[in-house]
Design a protein around this motif. Structure first.
Motif, short mmCIF file in Angstrom:
data_model
loop_
_atom_site.label_atom_id
_atom_site.label_comp_id
_atom_site.label_asym_id
_atom_site.label_seq_id
_atom_site.Cartn_x
_atom_site.Cartn_y
_atom_site.Cartn_z
N GLU A 40 6.97 -15.61 -5.48
CA GLU A 40 6.73 -14.21 -5.83
C GLU A 40 6.35 -14.03 -7.30
N ASP A 43 0.99 -14.12 -9.41
CA ASP A 43 0.28 -12.87 -9.15
C ASP A 43 -0.88 -13.13 -8.18
N HIS A 44 -0.69 -12.79 -6.90
CA HIS A 44 -1.73 -12.95 -5.89
C HIS A 44 -2.45 -11.63 -5.71
N LEU A 45 -3.65 -11.70 -5.21
CA LEU A 45 -4.34 -10.48 -4.83
C LEU A 45 -3.58 -9.85 -3.66
N THR A 46 -3.43 -8.55 -3.69
CA THR A 46 -2.64 -7.86 -2.67
C THR A 46 -3.18 -8.11 -1.27
N GLU A 47 -4.47 -8.04 -1.12
CA GLU A 47 -5.05 -8.23 0.20
C GLU A 47 -4.81 -9.63 0.72
N HIS A 49 -2.40 -11.64 -0.10
CA HIS A 49 -0.96 -11.75 0.18
C HIS A 49 -0.64 -11.16 1.55
N GLN A 50 -1.21 -10.00 1.87
CA GLN A 50 -0.95 -9.37 3.15
C GLN A 50 -1.50 -10.20 4.30
#
Length: 102
Positions: A40, A43-47, A49-50
């Motif tokens: 966690e 820092d991944h891209l939100t998309e 990660h989802q």
């Protein structure tokens, strides 16, 4: 009187004069716990990660499916018990298949 049959050779087991052996077998999927873990702090891209989170949840659901597990109880006569102890995974039968050198 209860009659037992060897699940390997199909011979009737006379429990009055010989021992009946039982093999209890349980097979389960063993997922690698590291496949679904995310760090966690990175820092991944939100998309992304989802998407990855959705894939991990689908994999967990697939592995909990009844098709990935098996439970069984098998009776063995003394001779089949000896053979089973020598080779419980049946490896010799797989390697005994020979092919010509065509």
């Amino acid at each position: 009187m209860i009659h037992y049959t060897c699940d390997r050779c199909k011979r009737e087991i006379d429990t009055a004069c010989e021992i009946r052996y039982t093999v209890q077998l349980e097979v389960q999927a063993a997922p690698d716990p590291q496949l679904g873990d995310f760090d966690e702090d990175i820092d991944h891209l939100t998309e992304l990660h989802q998407i990855l989170e959705g894939i991990a949840e689908e994999d967990e659901m697939d592995l909990s499916n009844a098709e990935t597990s098996l439970q069984g109880r098998y009776d063995l006569c003394p001779e089949c018990h000896r053979q089973f102890l020598k080779n419980p995974l049946g490896r010799d039968a797989f390697h005994a298949i020979g092919f010509s050198n065509n």
